[in-house]
Design an enzyme around this catalytic site. Structure first.
Site, PDB file in Angstrom:
ATOM      1  N   ARG A  48      44.279  41.681  36.870  1.00  0.00           N
ATOM      2  CA  ARG A  48      44.598  41.572  38.169  1.00  0.00           C
ATOM      3  C   ARG A  48      43.744  42.542  39.276  1.00  0.00           C
ATOM      4  O   ARG A  48      43.672  42.389  40.418  1.00  0.00           O
ATOM      5  CB  ARG A  48      46.206  42.397  38.438  1.00  0.00           C
ATOM      6  CG  ARG A  48      47.126  41.284  37.642  1.00  0.00           C
ATOM      7  CD  ARG A  48      47.152  39.838  38.040  1.00  0.00           C
ATOM      8  NE  ARG A  48      47.448  39.102  36.618  1.00  0.00           N
ATOM      9  CZ  ARG A  48      47.252  37.891  36.378  1.00  0.00           C
ATOM     10  NH1 ARG A  48      46.693  37.221  37.394  1.00  0.00           N
ATOM     11  NH2 ARG A  48      47.490  37.466  35.343  1.00  0.00           N
ATOM     12  N   ASN A 106      44.335  40.505  24.520  1.00  0.00           N
ATOM     13  CA  ASN A 106      43.107  41.116  24.719  1.00  0.00           C
ATOM     14  C   ASN A 106      41.919  40.851  23.813  1.00  0.00           C
ATOM     15  O   ASN A 106      42.016  40.193  22.815  1.00  0.00           O
ATOM     16  CB  ASN A 106      43.404  42.702  24.666  1.00  0.00           C
ATOM     17  CG  ASN A 106      44.471  43.075  25.662  1.00  0.00           C
ATOM     18  OD1 ASN A 106      44.729  42.488  26.362  1.00  0.00           O
ATOM     19  ND2 ASN A 106      45.137  44.263  25.479  1.00  0.00           N
ATOM     20  N   ASP A 108      39.221  43.059  23.665  1.00  0.00           N
ATOM     21  CA  ASP A 108      38.500  44.235  23.561  1.00  0.00           C
ATOM     22  C   ASP A 108      38.468  44.660  22.235  1.00  0.00           C
ATOM     23  O   ASP A 108      37.814  45.754  21.868  1.00  0.00           O
ATOM     24  CB  ASP A 108      39.160  45.327  24.397  1.00  0.00           C
ATOM     25  CG  ASP A 108      40.654  45.426  24.412  1.00  0.00           C
ATOM     26  OD1 ASP A 108      41.154  45.359  23.218  1.00  0.00           O
ATOM     27  OD2 ASP A 108      41.192  45.733  25.139  1.00  0.00           O
ATOM     28  N   HIS A 125      43.320  34.967  22.811  1.00  0.00           N
ATOM     29  CA  HIS A 125      42.448  34.608  23.455  1.00  0.00           C
ATOM     30  C   HIS A 125      41.088  34.743  22.891  1.00  0.00           C
ATOM     31  O   HIS A 125      39.884  34.981  23.728  1.00  0.00           O
ATOM     32  CB  HIS A 125      42.478  34.950  24.975  1.00  0.00           C
ATOM     33  CG  HIS A 125      43.714  34.386  25.595  1.00  0.00           C
ATOM     34  ND1 HIS A 125      44.220  35.261  26.562  1.00  0.00           N
ATOM     35  CD2 HIS A 125      44.527  33.520  25.150  1.00  0.00           C
ATOM     36  CE1 HIS A 125      45.369  34.552  27.089  1.00  0.00           C
ATOM     37  NE2 HIS A 125      45.951  33.489  26.291  1.00  0.00           N
TER      38      HIS A 125
HETATM   39  P1  CNA Z   1      47.743  40.873  33.427  1.00  0.00           P
HETATM   40  O1  CNA Z   1      48.205  39.650  33.907  1.00  0.00           O
HETATM   41  O2  CNA Z   1      46.693  41.880  34.303  1.00  0.00           O
HETATM   42  O3  CNA Z   1      49.028  41.852  33.144  1.00  0.00           O
HETATM   43  C1  CNA Z   1      48.995  43.046  32.828  1.00  0.00           C
HETATM   44  C2  CNA Z   1      50.398  43.700  33.061  1.00  0.00           C
HETATM   45  O4  CNA Z   1      50.328  44.995  32.340  1.00  0.00           O
HETATM   46  C3  CNA Z   1      50.815  43.743  34.221  1.00  0.00           C
HETATM   47  O5  CNA Z   1      52.063  43.195  34.416  1.00  0.00           O
HETATM   48  C4  CNA Z   1      50.751  45.254  34.635  1.00  0.00           C
HETATM   49  O6  CNA Z   1      51.825  45.551  35.754  1.00  0.00           O
HETATM   50  C5  CNA Z   1      50.833  45.665  33.442  1.00  0.00           C
HETATM   51  N1  CNA Z   1      50.180  47.277  32.995  1.00  0.00           N
HETATM   52  C6  CNA Z   1      49.053  47.617  33.576  1.00  0.00           C
HETATM   53  N2  CNA Z   1      48.887  48.991  33.105  1.00  0.00           N
HETATM   54  C7  CNA Z   1      49.952  49.335  32.598  1.00  0.00           C
HETATM   55  C8  CNA Z   1      50.619  50.458  31.851  1.00  0.00           C
HETATM   56  N3  CNA Z   1      49.764  51.649  31.678  1.00  0.00           N
HETATM   57  N4  CNA Z   1      51.756  50.524  31.209  1.00  0.00           N
HETATM   58  C9  CNA Z   1      52.530  49.310  31.398  1.00  0.00           C
HETATM   59  N5  CNA Z   1      52.070  48.386  31.926  1.00  0.00           N
HETATM   60  C10 CNA Z   1      50.909  48.298  32.399  1.00  0.00           C
HETATM   61  O7  CNA Z   1      47.126  40.772  31.798  1.00  0.00           O
HETATM   62  P2  CNA Z   1      47.635  39.796  30.900  1.00  0.00           P
HETATM   63  O8  CNA Z   1      47.164  40.385  29.359  1.00  0.00           O
HETATM   64  O9  CNA Z   1      49.045  39.519  30.939  1.00  0.00           O
HETATM   65  O10 CNA Z   1      46.836  38.341  31.187  1.00  0.00           O
HETATM   66  C11 CNA Z   1      46.134  37.840  30.431  1.00  0.00           C
HETATM   67  C12 CNA Z   1      44.776  37.710  30.514  1.00  0.00           C
HETATM   68  C13 CNA Z   1      43.896  39.044  30.663  1.00  0.00           C
HETATM   69  C14 CNA Z   1      43.903  37.483  29.014  1.00  0.00           C
HETATM   70  O11 CNA Z   1      43.361  36.078  29.088  1.00  0.00           O
HETATM   71  C15 CNA Z   1      43.083  38.832  28.714  1.00  0.00           C
HETATM   72  O12 CNA Z   1      41.905  38.078  28.027  1.00  0.00           O
HETATM   73  C16 CNA Z   1      42.918  39.147  29.897  1.00  0.00           C
HETATM   74  N6  CNA Z   1      42.256  40.476  30.049  1.00  0.00           N
HETATM   75  C17 CNA Z   1      41.853  41.452  28.817  1.00  0.00           C
HETATM   76  C18 CNA Z   1      41.660  42.622  28.899  1.00  0.00           C
HETATM   77  C19 CNA Z   1      41.238  43.478  27.602  1.00  0.00           C
HETATM   78  O13 CNA Z   1      40.996  43.036  26.580  1.00  0.00           O
HETATM   79  N7  CNA Z   1      41.426  44.615  27.669  1.00  0.00           N
HETATM   80  C20 CNA Z   1      41.333  43.160  30.265  1.00  0.00           C
HETATM   81  C21 CNA Z   1      41.395  42.277  31.323  1.00  0.00           C
HETATM   82  C22 CNA Z   1      41.614  40.953  31.280  1.00  0.00           C
END
Ligand code: CNA
Length: 283
Positions: A48, A106, A108, A125
């Site tokens: 997001r 994820n 990563d 993914h």
């Molecule tokens: P998203 O839609 O960004 O949701 C993340 C969720 O985690 C949200 O509801 C946040 O409020 C919550 N969140 C964030 N930080 C915290 C925390 N510290 N404690 C608790 N909750 C928290 O991401 P999703 O993974 O649901 O969406 C799917 C996408 C994001 C996938 O296709 C991934 O490949 C993609 N993605 C992956 C990465 C990675 O590999 N680290 C990074 C960015 C996006």
């Protein structure tokens, strides 16, 4: 059946009762569903907060303009970040033989870094660990192209000389990896589902929460509520969203707040603190 067993059945689980259940071995087939939220503490921004994520991860856009993706990839490349307590918790479940599978969205590779074994892990993914030439399908390891990406350049295939080498992460408009389909046999066997650090808004992944048996407990650990009041998806509760507000929901528990803090609480409640510290020392 005794009255007490009937009462027990109709009571919804809690964070504490689930910890107790893990401690005393009531859960033997735990499935994790995780997302970007678990890696935020490593320094990787969640979906997001990325600029134009839909475009960057769109396959058509990528073929025309690969640079924005590779600029982001430079930041995200494996090796630049360390696993978090949540990732090590998955490892603890594995070490204690109660982990059925981790399903992560994820890319990563931090689950691998924490020692989750390949057969216990579904990177739904895809991941940065491998890459493929979009023209001739030649396969590469992350290390083969990392140097080029780190220089801010676009990696091209050394065999066909014209294809862009794309890390094997699933873009919008592409099919999911074969391993994703393991869910068809895994989820019906689960006795506990832990959903952590994901908004559940990406389908079909998010819809998996409805594939566990009705008797399977489900624990949500996230900063925010997901699904029910989520404007991004699951407007139709029939799709399988958590329905915490329903009186007859006797299988779901939630812990809203930071997932790292809460997982450390859970580790403590289960009685795995010593094991956790030992694991950190070794890693
Ligand atoms: P998203 O839609 O960004 O949701 C993340 C969720 O985690 C949200 O509801 C946040 O409020 C919550 N969140 C964030 N930080 C915290 C925390 N510290 N404690 C608790 N909750 C928290 O991401 P999703 O993974 O649901 O969406 C799917 C996408 C994001 C996938 O296709 C991934 O490949 C993609 N993605 C992956 C990465 C990675 O590999 N680290 C990074 C960015 C996006």
């Amino acid at each position: 059946k005794s009255i007490s067993s009937l009462t027990m059945k109709s009571e919804a689980p809690t964070f504490k009762s689930i910890a107790k259940g893990i401690r005393n071995g009531s859960y033997q087939k735990i499935i994790i569903m995780s997302g970007a939220g678990i890696s935020v503490a490593s320094g990787i921004p969640d979906f997001r907060s990325l600029p134009y994520p839909e475009a960057i991860f769109d396959i058509q856009y990528f073929v025309e303009k690969p640079q924005p993706f590779f600029t982001l990839a430079k930041e995200l490349y494996p090796g630049n970040f360390e696993p978090t307590p949540v990732h090590y918790f998955f490892r603890l479940l594995q070490d204690n033989n109660v982990l059925k599978r981790v399903y992560t969205q994820n890319i990563d590779t931090l689950e691998r870094r924490a020692g989750v074994l390949p057969h216990k892990l579904v990177e739904a993914h895809g991941s940065f660990a491998t890459a493929t030439c979009l023209n001739c399908s030649e396969e590469y390891d992350a290390e083969d192209i990392k140097k080029v990406v780190m220089k801010g350049k676009i990696p091209y295939c050394k065999y066909c000389k014209k294809g862009i080498i794309k890390p094997d992460i699933t873009f919008f408009g592409e099919g999911l990896p074969e391993k994703f389909w393991w869910h068809e046999s895994d989820f019906p066997k689960a006795d506990l589902l832990i959903v952590i650090g994901t908004s559940l808004s990406v389908l079909p992944f998010g819809g998996l929460i409805k594939s566990v048996p009705k008797t399977c407990h489900r624990l949500l650990i996230n900063n925010t509520e997901v699904a029910v009041n989520n404007t991004l998806g699951f407007k139709d509760p029939k799709l399988g969203a958590f329905r915490f507000n329903e009186k007859n929901n006797t299988r779901d528990a939630k812990k809203i707040g930071d997932c790292q803090k809460n997982i450390l609480k859970l580790i403590k409640l289960i009685g795995w603190e010593k094991q956790y510290k030992k694991l950190l020392k070794k890693s």
